[in-house]
Design a protein around this motif. Structure first.
Motif, PDB file in Angstrom:
ATOM      1  N   PRO A  60       0.796  -0.902   0.012  1.00 49.49           N
ATOM      2  CA  PRO A  60      -0.065  -0.104  -0.002  1.00 49.49           C
ATOM      3  C   PRO A  60       0.975   1.267  -0.085  1.00 49.49           C
ATOM      4  O   PRO A  60       0.274   2.434  -0.226  1.00 49.49           O
ATOM      5  CB  PRO A  60      -0.836  -0.060   1.305  1.00 49.49           C
ATOM      6  CG  PRO A  60       0.220  -1.059   2.257  1.00 49.49           C
ATOM      7  CD  PRO A  60       0.653  -2.111   1.095  1.00 49.49           C
ATOM      8  N   TYR A  70     -14.966   4.060  -4.687  1.00 48.22           N
ATOM      9  CA  TYR A  70     -14.671   2.861  -4.025  1.00 48.22           C
ATOM     10  C   TYR A  70     -15.297   1.594  -4.997  1.00 48.22           C
ATOM     11  O   TYR A  70     -16.184   1.692  -5.547  1.00 48.22           O
ATOM     12  CB  TYR A  70     -15.595   2.843  -2.710  1.00 48.22           C
ATOM     13  CG  TYR A  70     -15.747   1.556  -1.792  1.00 48.22           C
ATOM     14  CD1 TYR A  70     -14.795   1.135  -1.152  1.00 48.22           C
ATOM     15  CD2 TYR A  70     -16.683   0.510  -2.322  1.00 48.22           C
ATOM     16  CE1 TYR A  70     -14.787  -0.091  -0.399  1.00 48.22           C
ATOM     17  CE2 TYR A  70     -16.854  -0.627  -1.618  1.00 48.22           C
ATOM     18  CZ  TYR A  70     -15.638  -0.953  -0.724  1.00 48.22           C
ATOM     19  OH  TYR A  70     -15.817  -2.151   0.066  1.00 48.22           O
ATOM     20  N   ASP A  74     -12.126  -3.187  -1.735  1.00 42.38           N
ATOM     21  CA  ASP A  74     -11.171  -2.232  -1.440  1.00 42.38           C
ATOM     22  C   ASP A  74     -11.043  -2.117   0.073  1.00 42.38           C
ATOM     23  O   ASP A  74     -12.119  -2.443   0.905  1.00 42.38           O
ATOM     24  CB  ASP A  74     -11.447  -0.775  -1.799  1.00 42.38           C
ATOM     25  CG  ASP A  74     -11.234  -0.587  -3.354  1.00 42.38           C
ATOM     26  OD1 ASP A  74     -10.560  -1.390  -3.920  1.00 42.38           O
ATOM     27  OD2 ASP A  74     -12.097   0.374  -3.845  1.00 42.38           O
ATOM     28  N   ASP A  75      -9.922  -1.819   0.452  1.00 35.76           N
ATOM     29  CA  ASP A  75      -9.633  -1.681   2.008  1.00 35.76           C
ATOM     30  C   ASP A  75     -10.378  -0.160   2.569  1.00 35.76           C
ATOM     31  O   ASP A  75     -10.187   0.903   2.046  1.00 35.76           O
ATOM     32  CB  ASP A  75      -8.396  -1.564   2.085  1.00 35.76           C
ATOM     33  CG  ASP A  75      -7.839  -1.946   3.745  1.00 35.76           C
ATOM     34  OD1 ASP A  75      -8.784  -1.732   4.536  1.00 35.76           O
ATOM     35  OD2 ASP A  75      -6.773  -2.040   4.110  1.00 35.76           O
ATOM     36  N   VAL A  76     -11.355  -0.928   3.392  1.00 35.82           N
ATOM     37  CA  VAL A  76     -12.090   0.428   4.120  1.00 35.82           C
ATOM     38  C   VAL A  76     -11.323   1.519   5.079  1.00 35.82           C
ATOM     39  O   VAL A  76     -11.611   2.672   5.061  1.00 35.82           O
ATOM     40  CB  VAL A  76     -13.089  -0.164   4.746  1.00 35.82           C
ATOM     41  CG1 VAL A  76     -14.155  -1.025   4.002  1.00 35.82           C
ATOM     42  CG2 VAL A  76     -12.912  -0.977   6.128  1.00 35.82           C
ATOM     43  N   ARG A  77     -10.031   1.049   5.087  1.00 36.34           N
ATOM     44  CA  ARG A  77      -9.081   1.806   6.167  1.00 36.34           C
ATOM     45  C   ARG A  77      -8.574   2.773   5.180  1.00 36.34           C
ATOM     46  O   ARG A  77      -7.771   3.803   5.532  1.00 36.34           O
ATOM     47  CB  ARG A  77      -8.173   1.047   6.680  1.00 36.34           C
ATOM     48  CG  ARG A  77      -8.345  -0.142   7.896  1.00 36.34           C
ATOM     49  CD  ARG A  77      -7.471  -0.925   8.334  1.00 36.34           C
ATOM     50  NE  ARG A  77      -6.864  -1.700   7.120  1.00 36.34           N
ATOM     51  CZ  ARG A  77      -5.755  -2.483   7.309  1.00 36.34           C
ATOM     52  NH1 ARG A  77      -5.189  -2.755   8.465  1.00 36.34           N
ATOM     53  NH2 ARG A  77      -5.507  -3.365   6.379  1.00 36.34           N
ATOM     54  N   ARG A  78      -8.751   2.683   3.763  1.00 34.06           N
ATOM     55  CA  ARG A  78      -8.160   3.577   2.998  1.00 34.06           C
ATOM     56  C   ARG A  78      -9.466   5.027   2.432  1.00 34.06           C
ATOM     57  O   ARG A  78      -9.169   5.404   1.751  1.00 34.06           O
ATOM     58  CB  ARG A  78      -7.521   2.856   1.718  1.00 34.06           C
ATOM     59  CG  ARG A  78      -6.381   2.203   2.223  1.00 34.06           C
ATOM     60  CD  ARG A  78      -5.844   1.183   1.081  1.00 34.06           C
ATOM     61  NE  ARG A  78      -5.747   1.995  -0.440  1.00 34.06           N
ATOM     62  CZ  ARG A  78      -5.869   1.410  -1.623  1.00 34.06           C
ATOM     63  NH1 ARG A  78      -5.935  -0.089  -1.561  1.00 34.06           N
ATOM     64  NH2 ARG A  78      -5.641   1.979  -2.646  1.00 34.06           N
ATOM     65  N   VAL A  92     -11.893   6.254  -2.198  1.00 31.59           N
ATOM     66  CA  VAL A  92     -10.813   5.612  -1.320  1.00 31.59           C
ATOM     67  C   VAL A  92      -9.231   6.382  -2.087  1.00 31.59           C
ATOM     68  O   VAL A  92      -9.442   6.928  -2.943  1.00 31.59           O
ATOM     69  CB  VAL A  92     -10.356   4.217  -1.454  1.00 31.59           C
ATOM     70  CG1 VAL A  92     -11.734   3.137  -0.871  1.00 31.59           C
ATOM     71  CG2 VAL A  92     -10.371   3.663  -2.896  1.00 31.59           C
ATOM     72  N   ARG A 335      -2.756  -3.466  -7.631  1.00 30.57           N
ATOM     73  CA  ARG A 335      -2.791  -2.346  -7.101  1.00 30.57           C
ATOM     74  C   ARG A 335      -3.926  -1.302  -7.086  1.00 30.57           C
ATOM     75  O   ARG A 335      -4.715  -0.688  -6.263  1.00 30.57           O
ATOM     76  CB  ARG A 335      -1.564  -1.577  -7.095  1.00 30.57           C
ATOM     77  CG  ARG A 335      -1.324  -0.195  -6.073  1.00 30.57           C
ATOM     78  CD  ARG A 335      -0.108   0.529  -6.408  1.00 30.57           C
ATOM     79  NE  ARG A 335       1.001  -0.271  -5.908  1.00 30.57           N
ATOM     80  CZ  ARG A 335       1.687  -0.761  -6.895  1.00 30.57           C
ATOM     81  NH1 ARG A 335       1.628  -0.515  -8.381  1.00 30.57           N
ATOM     82  NH2 ARG A 335       2.779  -1.342  -6.599  1.00 30.57           N
ATOM     83  N   GLY A 338      -7.186  -2.339  -6.005  1.00 28.20           N
ATOM     84  CA  GLY A 338      -7.417  -2.449  -4.379  1.00 28.20           C
ATOM     85  C   GLY A 338      -7.029  -3.734  -3.967  1.00 28.20           C
ATOM     86  O   GLY A 338      -7.326  -3.826  -2.734  1.00 28.20           O
ATOM     87  N   THR A 339      -6.419  -4.542  -4.625  1.00 23.22           N
ATOM     88  CA  THR A 339      -6.086  -5.718  -4.205  1.00 23.22           C
ATOM     89  C   THR A 339      -4.364  -5.830  -3.750  1.00 23.22           C
ATOM     90  O   THR A 339      -3.708  -5.050  -4.363  1.00 23.22           O
ATOM     91  CB  THR A 339      -6.478  -7.006  -5.227  1.00 23.22           C
ATOM     92  OG1 THR A 339      -5.574  -6.902  -6.357  1.00 23.22           O
ATOM     93  CG2 THR A 339      -7.926  -7.124  -5.422  1.00 23.22           C
ATOM     94  N   THR A 340      -4.004  -6.807  -3.172  1.00 21.24           N
ATOM     95  CA  THR A 340      -2.627  -7.017  -2.811  1.00 21.24           C
ATOM     96  C   THR A 340      -1.983  -7.980  -3.463  1.00 21.24           C
ATOM     97  O   THR A 340      -0.907  -8.349  -3.237  1.00 21.24           O
ATOM     98  CB  THR A 340      -2.596  -7.203  -1.364  1.00 21.24           C
ATOM     99  OG1 THR A 340      -3.022  -8.360  -0.873  1.00 21.24           O
ATOM    100  CG2 THR A 340      -3.193  -5.836  -0.614  1.00 21.24           C
TER     101      THR A 340
END
Length: 341
Positions: A60, A70, A74-78, A92, A335, A338-340
């Motif tokens: 990240p 969004y 996706d990571d909601v922390r972003r 995001v 990326r 929104g994935t890793t």
């Protein structure tokens, strides 16, 4: 599956008395290979991987980038709450990797890498991968260092009849992390000039060398054929992944996957010196060999996946640079989605 390769045995009496990673015998060839690689890597990677620097792996990062809508997954922390409030649509915040990145390479140059039946030797692909990684990472003040592992120390006692030394940790050479084009070229020359020695090295010790001393979070790249038993290197790799983004580059030759029908084929294990004659005209033997090789590669992939490492396989009979371009492009696409992985 045995670690055998159709090559002649290594010289049982390698030169001794030097502690430098550069071998005078391989220096001219190394310079020629590096000059060719520099032109090839610069032309192709600059032409195919242009754009904002976003790191080699899909971490990240920490630098703020642009916002986008969004997407599921996706990571909601972003979440970018100010933009979400203004547009009434969830957004995001994209982030990119740190500009000042430290990358460490664990380069396996054990005796099994001194082999190849395709367009390249396996060791040439190792050096090429290191050169491409250096080109991708050494920008904007980034630093790159390496730990290079080869076979047993030349002073180690040999086995009977001049056979390779018994299994051991091998020889590890640490090249400090530095930035700048000149320093990077020096690092690549040291890697390319490393003399491959007979004897079996410890891949686990090579990977574990990146854990000591502890460093700030960065990128760790392990370049090897991973033919050592997984129980030797899987745990150090998992430990490395706790602190760093890890990329495992697996170098493979087609003869390690299947045998050709060429009659009686003498093969020698370059790490132990054991010589065998194999009747490749037997279709059952070729089928068993291919099945064992497939099972071995599947186990390697499973162990790398279990360690949380990104996995890139390069073959000596294909365009390794195109495979690297595809890998980096896939990481960048992951990326943006929104994935890793």
């Amino acid at each position: 599956m045995a670690r055998a390769a159709a090559v002649t045995p290594a010289d049982p009496h390698p030169s001794s008395g030097t502690r430098t990673p550069i071998s005078p015998a391989t220096a001219p060839r190394s310079e020629a290979v590096l000059s060719r690689l520099q032109l090839l890597v610069t032309r192709k990677l600059d032409g195919l991987l242009q754009g904002d620097y976003a790191g080699l792996l899909p971490g990240p990062g920490s630098e703020a980038g642009e916002s986008r809508e969004y997407r599921p997954g996706d990571d909601v922390r972003r979440m970018d709450w100010p933009v979400t409030a203004r547009t009434t649509m969830p957004h995001v915040r994209r982030t990119v990797a740190d500009r000042e990145l430290e990358t460490w390479l664990a380069v396996d140059l054990s005796a099994s890498l001194d082999f190849g039946t395709g367009r390249w030797l396996k060791r040439d692909v190792v050096v090429a991968a290191a050169a491409a990684l250096a080109h991708l990472t050494v920008r904007g003040g980034n630093r790159i260092g390496a730990v290079v592992g080869s076979g047993a120390d030349p002073q180690a006692p040999t086995g009977r009849r001049g056979a390779a030394p018994p299994p051991g940790p091998g020889r590890l050479v640490r090249l400090p992390a530095r930035g700048g084009r000149r320093e990077t070229q020096g690092l690549l020359r040291a890697i390319a000039g490393t003399e491959i020695r007979p004897g079996r090295s410890d891949l686990g010790a090579l990977v574990d060398a990146l854990n000591r001393p502890p460093r700030r979070r960065g990128v760790a790249v392990v370049i090897s054929d991973f033919l050592a038993p997984p129980q030797q290197w899987a745990r150090p790799l998992r430990k490395l992944r706790v602190r760093h983004d890890v990329l495992a580059i697996e170098v493979v030759d087609p003869r390690e996957l299947e045998l050709p029908d060429v009659g009686v084929l003498p093969v020698v294990d370059p790490e132990t010196g054991e010589l065998h004659e194999v009747q490749t005209a037997d279709p059952r033997l070729r089928r068993r060999y291919a099945d064992a090789a497939a099972a071995q590669r599947a186990e390697i992939a499973a162990q790398l996946r279990g360690a949380g490492a990104a996995h890139l396989r390069l073959r000596t009979d294909t365009d390794w640079l195109l495979e690297m371009v595809r890998f980096v492009a896939a990481q960048r696409h992951a990326r943006t989605r929104g994935t890793t992985r």
